[in-house]
Design an enzyme around this catalytic site. Structure first.
Site, PDB file in Angstrom:
ATOM      1  CE  LYS A  37      -4.346  -2.089   1.470  1.00 27.79           C
ATOM      2  NZ  LYS A  37      -4.130  -3.568   1.639  1.00 27.79           N
TER       3      LYS A  37
HETATM    4  C1  LIG Z   1      -4.128  -4.597   1.150  1.00 30.66           C
HETATM    5  C2  LIG Z   1      -3.400  -5.872   1.103  1.00 30.66           C
HETATM    6  C3  LIG Z   1      -3.780  -6.913   0.364  1.00 30.66           C
HETATM    7  C4  LIG Z   1      -5.213  -6.800  -0.863  1.00 30.66           C
HETATM    8  O1  LIG Z   1      -5.172  -5.903  -2.083  1.00 30.66           O
HETATM    9  P1  LIG Z   1      -6.547  -5.599  -2.638  1.00 30.66           P
HETATM   10  O2  LIG Z   1      -6.399  -4.335  -3.324  1.00 30.66           O
HETATM   11  O3  LIG Z   1      -7.068  -5.107  -1.318  1.00 30.66           O
HETATM   12  O4  LIG Z   1      -6.623  -6.458  -3.111  1.00 30.66           O
HETATM   13  C5  LIG Z   1      -2.950  -8.095   0.936  1.00 30.66           C
HETATM   14  N1  LIG Z   1      -2.186  -7.496   1.063  1.00 30.66           N
HETATM   15  C6  LIG Z   1      -2.121  -6.868   1.907  1.00 30.66           C
HETATM   16  C7  LIG Z   1      -0.511  -7.490   3.215  1.00 30.66           C
HETATM   17  C8  LIG Z   1      -2.074  -6.017   2.201  1.00 30.66           C
HETATM   18  O5  LIG Z   1      -2.371  -5.178   2.911  1.00 30.66           O
END
Ligand SMILES: *Cc1c(COP(=O)(O)O)cnc(C)c1O
Length: 462
Positions: A112
């Protein structure tokens, strides 16, 4: 470049407006009116370039005249300067023809950061020019909140408040939110669970008087700018594996469908992606939908990969919009059925289109743990539980086309699950080594809209 809503009736916006607005007023999500394409030559010319240069070339066609080339290049450079790896998103080999794309070298150790660090810079630049400021409020089960606090800390035109469920995030996740010392960043520990946090956030957006008074803005994963930032690493990885001369497939641990939808955009832009594999944990609504054509919600069962514990996958709406040939009225009707009846059936034509692009699989809790355990001796890799879901599902999709599994978080962010599977407690990277010594700062708040709004106003107008 103009942006339209997936439900067809909200105003058409510029990139800057879509970014600052987040959710469309008709309840839909913003998508570009047309998806720009890059030629084979454009893609071939990315070979050997830095992550930042690839980022510029991939995102430039989407931002219209929001920033000049020089400004945009500068904002990208600043966004990724704090990453702990010169390659930003390095690629590692796991098995024959199977690669791991490490997306955890940002400041909060999850993918993220790629989007959040960039939109922190984009918000700051756009707001400074407008002479405006906003209040960002987010709800988190852990990773989004820490990434947002880190991205917006210390920026002049933004106050950021993150609601997290008290006692229900990991120690590392909480400390990444509560040890941010800047005055504009506020961690609010709510008495309740993640659904309560999200419900109060929604209430705030629907409380127009409050919304206008504090200039509320959202940075959750439906914000288009976040999807766009994630398109870049599909290009950087594919080009490292000889795209456009050779096709590549990706396997993506999925919750809200944001990360994998970025892969879909990369494919539409002309990157030769053969398959995008949706990897879910036991909360497998997306896998079930791909197999059966029926999208039906069941309750969320907490897992060891909590960032993928979702019931309604918000960005899937963007994929449906494309699969329904951009018929916003049809999408609005499906979303209505979901709201009133808990599900809908995807039309034959649309599910056929989705299956041409996406494959899917799921990993149970036992399979996830077994994969973490196995990966250490067989692949020399300590996997985080989310990544392990991806690597497990990838085993069914290995073949002549190179497969890249996205490593969405660093194992040290989820030490308990990793230790339970391997007996090894993963250490935090050195640059975060003092996380457990830094002082914590947070406000406790009841699950009560008036109380939360009062705390936010106190912080904004202090
Ligand atoms: C947010 C997240 C996901 C999922 O990602 P999406 O874009 O919601 O599909 C998977 N793994 C981790 C570690 C995350 O923080």
């Amino acid at each position: 470049m103009r942006y339209v809503s997936t439900r067809g009736t909200a105003p058409v916006l510029s990139f800057e407006e879509a970014m600052l607005t987040g959710l469309a007023r008709d309840g839909g999500l913003y998508v570009p009116a047309e998806i720009p394409t890059l030629s084979r030559g454009d893609i071939a010319a990315m070979a050997g370039l830095s992550y930042e240069e690839i980022a510029f070339r991939v995102m430039r066609p989407f931002i219209g005249d929001t920033f000049t080339d020089a400004e945009f290049g500068d904002l990208i450079a600043r966004a990724y300067a704090g990453f702990g790896h010169a390659a930003r998103a390095p690629l590692k080999q796991l098995q024959p023809n199977h690669f791991l794309l490490e997306l955890f070298h940002g400041p909060t150790l999850a993918f993220k950061d790629f989007a959040m660090q960039l939109i922190g810079q984009l918000f700051q630049a756009a707001l400074a020019r407008r002479g405006d400021r906003v209040t960002i409020v987010g709800a988190t089960s852990g990773d989004t909140g820490s990434a947002a606090m880190e991205a917006f800390r210390g920026l002049d035109n933004v106050d950021v408040f993150i609601l997290f469920p008290h006692g229900r995030v990991s120690d590392v996740q909480r400390r990444q939110m509560t040890t941010v010392s800047e005055d504009n960043a506020h961690a609010l520990a709510l008495t309740g669970d993640f659904d309560d946090c999200q419900a109060r956030l929604k209430d705030m957006f629907n409380h127009f008087e409050f919304r206008d008074r504090v200039k509320l803005a959202g940075v959750n994963s439906i914000n288009w700018a976040r999807v766009l930032a994630q398109v870049v690493y599909y290009f950087s990885a594919a080009v490292s594996l000889a795209a456009p001369h050779r096709p590549v497939s990706f396997c993506v641990p999925t919750g809200n469908f944001g990360d994998i939808f970025a892969g879909y955009i990369a494919k539409r832009m002309g990157l030769p992606i053969e398959k995008l594999v949706i990897a879910t944990n036991q909360n497998d609504i997306l896998h079930r939908a791909m197999v059966s054509g029926g999208y039906t919600t069941e309750g969320v069962t907490p897992s060891i990969s909590p960032s993928m514990d979702i019931q309604v996958s918000s960005n899937f709406e963007r994929a449906l919009f494309e699969a329904y040939d951009r018929d916003g009225i049809a999408v609005a009707q499906l979303m209505d059925e979901l709201k009133t009846g808990g599900g809908f059936r995807i039309s034959q034509g649309a599910i056929g289109q989705l299956r041409e692009i996406f494959a899917s699989g799921r990993a149970s809790e036992a399979e996830t743990s077994a994969m973490i355990k196995r990966a250490l001796p067989e692949m020399c890799e300590l996997l985080c539980p989310h990544t392990a879901v991806g690597v497990h599902v990838a085993q069914d999709h290995l073949g002549p086309t190179p497969l890249v599994t996205l490593a969405t978080a660093h194992p040290a962010k989820f030490p308990d699950a990793v230790e339970a599977a391997t007996g090894i407690r993963p250490a935090l990277p050195e640059r975060l080594g003092d996380l457990f010594d830094r002082p914590e700062r947070m406000r406790r708040v009841e699950n009560d809209l008036t109380a939360i709004e009062a705390l936010i106003e106190e912080g904004v107008f202090a």
